[in-house]
Design a protein around this motif. Structure first.
Motif, short mmCIF file in Angstrom:
data_model
loop_
_atom_site.label_atom_id
_atom_site.label_comp_id
_atom_site.label_asym_id
_atom_site.label_seq_id
_atom_site.Cartn_x
_atom_site.Cartn_y
_atom_site.Cartn_z
N LEU A 1 10.69 74.15 -63.17
CA LEU A 1 9.64 75.11 -62.82
C LEU A 1 9.54 75.31 -61.31
O LEU A 1 9.34 76.43 -60.84
N SER A 2 9.71 74.25 -60.55
CA SER A 2 9.66 74.41 -59.09
C SER A 2 10.83 75.26 -58.60
O SER A 2 10.68 76.08 -57.68
N GLN A 3 12.00 75.13 -59.24
CA GLN A 3 13.15 75.96 -58.86
C GLN A 3 12.93 77.41 -59.27
O GLN A 3 13.29 78.33 -58.53
N VAL A 4 12.33 77.62 -60.43
CA VAL A 4 12.07 78.99 -60.90
C VAL A 4 11.11 79.68 -59.95
O VAL A 4 11.32 80.84 -59.57
N PHE A 5 10.04 79.00 -59.54
CA PHE A 5 9.05 79.63 -58.67
C PHE A 5 9.53 79.80 -57.24
O PHE A 5 9.01 80.63 -56.51
N SER A 6 10.54 79.05 -56.84
CA SER A 6 11.05 79.18 -55.47
C SER A 6 12.25 80.11 -55.36
O SER A 6 12.67 80.46 -54.27
N ASN A 7 12.82 80.51 -56.50
CA ASN A 7 14.01 81.37 -56.50
C ASN A 7 13.73 82.61 -57.35
O ASN A 7 13.76 82.54 -58.57
N PRO A 8 13.49 83.77 -56.71
CA PRO A 8 13.14 84.98 -57.48
C PRO A 8 14.24 85.41 -58.47
O PRO A 8 13.93 85.89 -59.56
N ALA B 1 13.93 83.32 -61.49
CA ALA B 1 12.73 83.71 -62.24
C ALA B 1 12.99 84.96 -63.07
O ALA B 1 12.59 85.04 -64.23
#
Length: 88
Positions: free
Chosen positions: A9-16, A19
């Motif tokens: 989730l942290s990777q998803v929210f930091s990489n558009p 996402a």
């Protein structure tokens, strides 16, 4: 390869781009689920193998019942999913 949900989730929210990819993938899965049951019902009813109410109830019941097993088949990381496998 496994990754904890928190890290994912942290990777998803930091990489558009990631996402967008995850959102599109979930959209495809959702649409696929919407079309599978109606197609199965339509096939049973149009071939007169079942009456419409019976086909609808059967599709609803079996779509609901398959969820725990489908999750284990698709993602082998859930606790208890691999309990039936022999580890040697």
């Amino acid at each position: 390869m496994t990754i904890p949900l928190r890290d994912f989730l942290s990777q998803v929210f930091s990489n558009p781009l990631l996402a967008v990819t995850v959102a599109l993938t979930l959209g495809v899965i959702l649409v696929n689920g919407w079309t599978d049951a109606p197609n199965a019902i339509a096939t049973c009813v149009s071939t007169r193998a079942m009456r419409a109410p019976t086909a609808i109830i059967m599709a609803a019941v079996f779509n609901f019942l398959q969820l725990p097993w489908r999750s284990c088949d698709d993602v082998h990381q859930f606790p208890g999913c691999n309990d039936h496998l022999q580890h040697g």
